[in-house]
Write an enzyme that holds these catalytic residues in place. Structure first.
Site, PDB file in Angstrom:
ATOM      1  CB  CYS A 235      -0.990   0.010   1.169  1.00 55.55           C
ATOM      2  SG  CYS A 235      -0.267   0.158   2.795  1.00 55.55           S
TER       3      CYS A 235
ATOM      4  CB  CYS B 113       0.289   1.532  -3.962  1.00 55.10           C
ATOM      5  SG  CYS B 113       0.262  -0.167  -4.550  1.00 55.10           S
TER       6      CYS B 113
ATOM      7  CB  CYS C  44       3.314  -2.443  -7.461  1.00 52.63           C
ATOM      8  SG  CYS C  44       3.991  -4.084  -7.160  1.00 52.63           S
TER       9      CYS C  44
END
Length: 208
Positions: free
Chosen positions: A86, A160, A164
């Site tokens: 997150c 997020c 990633c």
């Protein structure tokens, strides 16, 4: 990169020596020293208590070295690797990782990370997990790195965005989970229960 600050520092020199022994035959002393320096550089800006920084640096460097070794096939995985991500690694991902570790009975290995980690884990998140007998008091936010993504078999993201990296051969899921930051205890309990249901379904899907 090691700096003059690192030279002659007994705490960090000892960490390098200990990890060099631990990863003998896997990483050179130079690679270990680099990992320790990188871990210190990542954690120092958000570390509130300098006395604890060497301990956290040792833990984080160990996690990063293990992840790199797994990703490169130098260490064989014994169980599936789950990564929860997150933004701040202070609430949702910490709750999910702790629940996955607890509910699986150690049959998975769990990591958590944040795309923009802050200095401490949400106190209410710690409290609602304590209600379930899970101690999160020693957890700390950790930066997201390519090595932990490369080592993971399943990557779970929570709010997020595109932070990633998407790598081939990984299973990715994005969970729409509320952020516990600034929320009252009852709301964070609901968030915990939501995450627990999702973690339970994930573990069942993995045959665990």
């Amino acid at each position: 990169m090691r700096t003059d600050r690192d030279a002659g520092s007994p705490d960090y020199d000892r960490i390098v020596e200990d990890l060099t022994y631990k990863y003998d035959g896997v990483f050179s002393k130079e690679s270990v020293a680099q990992a320790v320096a990188d871990a210190r550089a990542a954690l120092e800006p958000v570390s509130k208590i300098p006395t604890y920084l060497p301990i956290l640096t040792a833990r984080y460097a160990t996690q990063q070295l293990t992840a790199a070794a797994q990703a490169e096939g130098r260490i064989t995985k014994q169980v599936p690797e789950l990564l929860f991500v997150c933004v701040h690694n202070a609430g949702r991902s910490q709750i999910a990782a702790a629940l996955a570790q607890h509910l699986s009975g150690g049959r998975v290995h769990v990591r958590s990370a944040g795309s923009a980690p802050i200095d401490e884990v949400n106190a209410t998140a710690i409290a609602v997990l304590k209600e379930r007998g899970i101690d999160l008091s020693e957890a700390y936010p950790k930066p997201l790195t390519n090595d932990v993504v490369r080592a993971a078999d399943v990557v779970i993201t929570m709010g997020c965005g595109d932070a990633c990296p998407i790598l081939p051969g990984k299973r990715y899921e994005d969970w729409d989970v509320a952020d516990p930051a600034g929320q009252p205890l009852e709301t964070v309990r609901d968030i915990r229960d939501d995450i627990q249901g999702r973690v339970t379904r994930l573990l069942r899907d993995l045959g665990i």
